[in-house]
Design a protein around this motif. Structure first.
Motif, PDB file in Angstrom:
ATOM      1  N   PHE A  33      35.809  74.882  50.284  1.00 23.06           N
ATOM      2  CA  PHE A  33      35.971  73.512  49.672  1.00 23.06           C
ATOM      3  C   PHE A  33      37.180  73.577  48.537  1.00 23.06           C
ATOM      4  O   PHE A  33      36.755  73.916  47.093  1.00 23.06           O
ATOM      5  N   GLY A  34      38.285  73.380  48.859  1.00 22.02           N
ATOM      6  CA  GLY A  34      39.432  73.585  47.737  1.00 22.02           C
ATOM      7  C   GLY A  34      40.376  72.422  47.896  1.00 22.02           C
ATOM      8  O   GLY A  34      39.648  71.210  47.905  1.00 22.02           O
ATOM      9  N   THR A  35      41.573  72.531  47.720  1.00 27.15           N
ATOM     10  CA  THR A  35      42.311  71.296  47.941  1.00 27.15           C
ATOM     11  C   THR A  35      42.195  70.575  49.215  1.00 27.15           C
ATOM     12  O   THR A  35      42.226  69.460  49.428  1.00 27.15           O
ATOM     13  N   GLY A  36      41.973  71.340  50.240  1.00 30.55           N
ATOM     14  CA  GLY A  36      41.654  71.095  51.675  1.00 30.55           C
ATOM     15  C   GLY A  36      40.374  71.826  52.086  1.00 30.55           C
ATOM     16  O   GLY A  36      39.663  72.154  51.078  1.00 30.55           O
ATOM     17  N   GLY A  50      38.163  72.090  58.404  1.00 27.84           N
ATOM     18  CA  GLY A  50      38.652  70.832  57.634  1.00 27.84           C
ATOM     19  C   GLY A  50      38.970  69.472  58.328  1.00 27.84           C
ATOM     20  O   GLY A  50      39.184  68.383  58.072  1.00 27.84           O
ATOM     21  N   LEU A  51      39.687  70.002  59.608  1.00 26.02           N
ATOM     22  CA  LEU A  51      40.334  69.060  60.528  1.00 26.02           C
ATOM     23  C   LEU A  51      39.406  68.488  61.542  1.00 26.02           C
ATOM     24  O   LEU A  51      39.680  67.781  62.625  1.00 26.02           O
ATOM     25  N   ALA A  64      39.889  64.957  54.767  1.00 23.22           N
ATOM     26  CA  ALA A  64      40.459  63.692  54.158  1.00 23.22           C
ATOM     27  C   ALA A  64      39.512  63.278  53.248  1.00 23.22           C
ATOM     28  O   ALA A  64      39.910  62.021  52.424  1.00 23.22           O
ATOM     29  N   TYR A  65      38.276  63.382  53.439  1.00 24.15           N
ATOM     30  CA  TYR A  65      37.111  62.783  52.562  1.00 24.15           C
ATOM     31  C   TYR A  65      36.538  63.639  51.665  1.00 24.15           C
ATOM     32  O   TYR A  65      36.104  62.982  50.576  1.00 24.15           O
ATOM     33  N   CYS A  66      36.328  64.890  51.893  1.00 27.84           N
ATOM     34  CA  CYS A  66      35.596  65.862  50.895  1.00 27.84           C
ATOM     35  C   CYS A  66      36.165  66.925  50.545  1.00 27.84           C
ATOM     36  O   CYS A  66      35.519  67.561  49.765  1.00 27.84           O
ATOM     37  N   SER A  67      37.541  67.136  50.613  1.00 25.09           N
ATOM     38  CA  SER A  67      38.213  68.200  49.782  1.00 25.09           C
ATOM     39  C   SER A  67      38.408  67.527  48.282  1.00 25.09           C
ATOM     40  O   SER A  67      38.372  66.472  48.103  1.00 25.09           O
ATOM     41  N   GLY A  87      29.632  67.318  58.326  1.00 23.26           N
ATOM     42  CA  GLY A  87      30.859  68.380  58.813  1.00 23.26           C
ATOM     43  C   GLY A  87      30.105  69.735  59.013  1.00 23.26           C
ATOM     44  O   GLY A  87      30.369  70.572  59.924  1.00 23.26           O
ATOM     45  N   LEU A  88      29.438  70.151  58.043  1.00 27.42           N
ATOM     46  CA  LEU A  88      28.691  71.360  58.302  1.00 27.42           C
ATOM     47  C   LEU A  88      27.617  71.442  59.510  1.00 27.42           C
ATOM     48  O   LEU A  88      27.377  72.476  60.152  1.00 27.42           O
TER      49      LEU A  88
END
Length: 309
Positions: free
Chosen positions: A133-136, A159-160, A180-183, A239-240
């Motif tokens: 979990f970073g910028t993306g 992430g996509l 788009a929601y969590c990074s 996501g996970l």
């Protein structure tokens, strides 16, 4: 392989160190600003410095880098801090031509899973997943020591994964994408959209909100920020859950700046909802013990495997 030149290349930081599969890092990690438009030259210069420290020859090179990486060790779409991308960087080709060293290159988030398996918390598990979990948001999966790379070397772009089917937010052209929601970038984008839709009393400012500001507001007791973080936690759990249902890992570790700086609250909000999205048996879930250097450890493990082929 006893002496490996190890590189962790991000959009902002360029890290290098001598490593050994049996001994780990053999010196302190060197960090310098990344020169995205001179990345091949910067890597060759750093490799020259590392080679000069070795009595004899280096045995190989391992690189974990931002961007997409193909099986030939070419990096595509390398992000720059300014938001632009470098279309192509031929790292493995240049290194092998200049130094004659076997060179293994992989996306940094993907390589991190192998680092976790080889040097981190993954020793007791057959299947290990890591999510950054970073910028993306990125990730990787290892099964029985084998890193899943995909048909074109681009596996691990978790992430996509689309987690909001009718979502208005997108990343890399994927509507409703997890990152788009969590990074780090996505949290700011998502909360900004919520603030525009809702009229609620909060310390968060629509114009200047950042992921860091959201976590700080939660720490300060802002109930709106707490509500938003709860929503983000549910999306993270979805996501996970998708990653787990696809790969059935025994262990999932998380890393990256967003996770490492907010570990307790991030895991708490995920744990609260994860069972709602799981079909497979619930895996162990923890923050990586390798910290910010997990990509470097992944690069070391990559080079070790490459040398044993």
């Amino acid at each position: 392989m006893d002496r490996i030149a190890v590189f962790g290349i991000g959009s902002t930081n360029f890290r290098s160190v001598l490593g050994s599969p049996s001994e780990g890092f053999l010196e302190e990690v060197t960090t310098e600003p990344t020169r995205p438009y001179e990345l091949e030259t910067q890597t060759l210069e750093a490799l020259e410095r590392l080679a000069a420290k070795v009595d004899g020859d280096l045995d190989g090179v391992g690189i974990a880098t931002a961007g997409l990486v193909d099986d030939a060790g070419t990096v595509f779409s390398f992000d720059t801090p300014g938001g632009e991308t470098v279309p192509q960087v031929r790292l493995a080709e240049r290194i092998e031509a200049s130094f004659g060293l076997p060179t293994a290159v992989a996306n940094d988030c993907t390589a991190s899973a192998l680092g976790e398996y080889a040097f981190g918390a993954g020793a007791d598990y057959r299947t290990v997943a890591h999510v950054t979990f970073g910028t993306g948001i990125g990730g990787g999966v290892v099964e029985d020591g084998h890193l899943l790379r995909g048909e074109h070397g681009h596996a691990g772009e978790v992430g996509l994964l689309p987690i909001v089917a009718d979502g208005d937010l997108e990343s890399c052209g994927v509507r409703g994408a997890w990152e788009a929601y969590c990074s780090g970038r996505g949290i700011a984008q998502y909360v900004r959209s919520l603030l525009a839709e809702e009229s609620r009393e909060t310390t968060l400012d629509h114009e200047t909100v950042t992921a860091e500001a959201v976590f700080e507001a939660v720490d300060a007791g802002d109930q709106v920020a707490e509500d938003y973080l709860e929503r983000i936690g549910r999306l993270n759990a979805a996501g996970l859950g998708g990653v787990c249902n696809a790969h059935d890992p025994g262990l999932v570790t998380v890393g990256g700046g967003v996770a490492l700086n907010n570990a307790d609250v991030l895991l708490e909000t995920i744990e609260a909802h994860l069972d709602d999205y799981l079909f497979v048996e619930r895996p162990a879930l923890e923050v990586t013990p390798l910290g910010d250097f997990i990509g470097l450890y992944g690069a070391l493990a990559l080079a070790d495997q490459n040398g044993r082929k």
